[in-house]
Scaffold this active site. Structure first.
Site, mmCIF file in Angstrom:
data_model
loop_
_atom_site.group_PDB
_atom_site.id
_atom_site.type_symbol
_atom_site.label_atom_id
_atom_site.label_comp_id
_atom_site.label_asym_id
_atom_site.label_seq_id
_atom_site.Cartn_x
_atom_site.Cartn_y
_atom_site.Cartn_z
ATOM 1 N N ASP A 100 27.730 61.751 44.784
ATOM 2 C CA ASP A 100 28.194 62.376 43.678
ATOM 3 C C ASP A 100 29.455 61.273 43.146
ATOM 4 O OD1 ASP A 100 29.649 63.243 45.983
ATOM 5 O OD2 ASP A 100 30.510 64.685 44.487
ATOM 6 N N GLU A 166 31.083 65.655 47.733
ATOM 7 C CA GLU A 166 32.209 65.183 48.102
ATOM 8 C C GLU A 166 33.436 65.216 47.577
ATOM 9 O OE1 GLU A 166 35.434 62.454 49.464
ATOM 10 O OE2 GLU A 166 33.978 62.277 47.567
#
Length: 478
Positions: A100, A166
């Site tokens: 991400d 994350e």
């Protein structure tokens, strides 16, 4: 190691293909904090899984559950677990990364579309996620693919754990690591994470320490509603006055924390540690240039690094409930909340830190004789992480770095936190190495994020060289 040289040669031959692969994944806007982009985050995870499975890896998709994002209930992106190779005679290396990225809009100040990778004339590969963390995550995949293309057997069993949250707190990941410690991750010998950066712009490094963070809210409440300063100024105890007084008591303008006892748990500087500050690629001149103004506290560069890496610091971040808009407003806020954090280091315990901070602020508030009410709220207490750079896993990383770059790496610590590092170490009971690909000026989270072509290509070589070095290293000698 002729096989390593053959691998290096093929990486050089495939440079443009690797850049095109990075372009392909940068084009997937996997922004985990944006509900409208959740399908794109999932698509990025599925892209990784499909590519690894095509190579011959065994993958397991783990769905962490749901989250409430701005009032919308969403499925969390999958954690992709995988294994490439299962030879009991080989060591097993677990690698972690995230797929991400941070939000990015052209109007934020980007020179080009953030989700279109652009190769600049100076070698910068500009695009959101290029360095954080799609470049490094791709590095492991391209390393394995290149070994196969070259007809070179990967010298270790490779396990991987790639997450899609994350940038939004890694929600659900810790539970998965705990649950899989004796299952999917069983047999892991060492862990390697490539999700941080060099100390400077030119010299590679290995990172062996991270600070923890304890976050606090300082709430001061007074009257039942906001008041007019012309009517009530000087006649009531003002919450903002109390809050400012208390915040000013926490740290002085030289960065020294004023909480009694806070330094008592700090680990003393060792001879081994002092050696790590020698010859680092770091200068006050370069730091001041990056800051755009010389506001550096310390006279010696070594002291600056120590206060960034190995001493606790306290920073005040903001005040909620106070007037902050443009123009003038003569209001006395009825309720204000100050926010500050304390970066912790070996051997500080979060519970003791919270106890000391709370007692000190209660004592200081009592001295004011205020009729307002005050509360200290700890919202987060993450622990620090430290590993000896002499551990065989780090020795393997250092040898690989020297083989690729021709220099011994800087041995660094970081002032920030990567919580998953400690989660892996505590639950798998193995050493964790931080092996960065990107440079200090990559601008992760900022506009015009980039990964230098040199770092990308040499970084792919480095990851492969590291696996070969680990395969030949006695990991039991500490």
């Amino acid at each position: 190691m002729a096989s390593v040289e053959k691998y290096f040669d093929l990486v050089d031959q495939n440079q443009q293909k690797f850049i095109e692969t990075l372009r392909e994944v940068v084009a997937i806007p996997s922004v985990s904090s944006d509900a409208s982009k959740r399908k794109e985050v999932v698509r990025m995870g599925e892209w990784l899984q499909a590519r690894w499975e095509a190579l011959g890896a065994t993958c397991k998709r783990v769905d962490p559950g749901e989250q409430n994002l701005d009032g919308v209930i969403l499925d969390l992106p999958p954690v992709i677990l995988g294994q490439y190779g299962n030879d009991p005679s080989k060591k097993t290396v677990l690698v972690y990364g995230h797929y991400d990225v941070q939000p990015a809009l052209l109007e934020d100040g980007w020179e080009t579309d953030p989700f279109t990778l652009v190769e600049k004339e100076d070698g910068r590969l500009v695009g959101r996620g290029s360095t954080d963390d799609k470049g490094p995550v791709l590095g492991w995949l391209l390393c394995a693919e290149t070994h196969k293309e070259a007809g070179i057997e990967l010298p270790v069993n490779l396990k991987f754990c790639f997450e899609g949250m994350e940038e939004s707190g890694s929600e659900g990941l810790d539970d998965i690591i705990v649950a899989e410690a004796d299952r999917w991750f069983k047999g892991t010998d060492v862990v390697c994470i490539s999700d941080n950066y060099w100390l400077g712009k030119n010299k590679p490094c290995l990172t062996h320490g991270l600070r923890g963070v304890s976050y606090f809210h300082l709430l001061v409440e007074g009257p039942g509603a906001d008041l007019h300063s012309g009517v009530f100024g000087g006649t009531v105890h003002e919450p903002m006055v109390d809050l400012v007084h208390l915040l000013a008591k926490l740290v002085d303008n030289k960065g020294r924390i004023q909480v009694p006892g806070i330094y008592d748990q700090v680990m003393a500087v060792t001879d081994e540690e002092e050696e790590t500050y020698e010859g680092l690629e770091f200068s006050h001149n370069a730091l001041a240039a990056d800051l755009k103004h010389d506001v550096i506290i310390h006279a010696e560069e070594r002291d600056t690094l120590k206060h960034r890496w190995r001493y606790p610091t306290l920073s005040i971040h903001g005040v909620e409930g106070a007037f902050y808009a443009s123009g003038d407003k003569t209001v006395i806020p009825a309720r204000v909340r100050g926010k500050f954090s304390l970066r912790t280091v070996p051997n500080m315990e979060p519970a003791r830190v919270a106890e000391l901070v709370t007692k000190y602020l209660n004592d200081e508030f009592d001295k004011l004789g205020s009729k307002n009410r005050m509360r200290v709220i700890e919202t987060h207490g993450g622990r620090w992480w430290y590993s000896s750079p002499k551990h065989p896993n780090f020795v393997a990383g250092a040898r690989a770095t020297e083989k690729v770059y021709g220099v011994k790496p800087d041995l660094t610590r970081e002032g920030g936190s990567i919580p998953v590092t400690l989660t892996f170490e505590e639950n798998l009971k193995v050493n964790v190495l931080l092996l960065p690909m990107g440079a200090a000026d990559d601008g992760a989270h900022s506009i015009n994020e980039k990964l230098d072509k040199r770092n990308y290509i040499q970084g792919i070589k480095l990851l492969g060289a590291y696996l070969h070095e680990v395969a030949q290293t006695d990991l039991t000698t500490v």
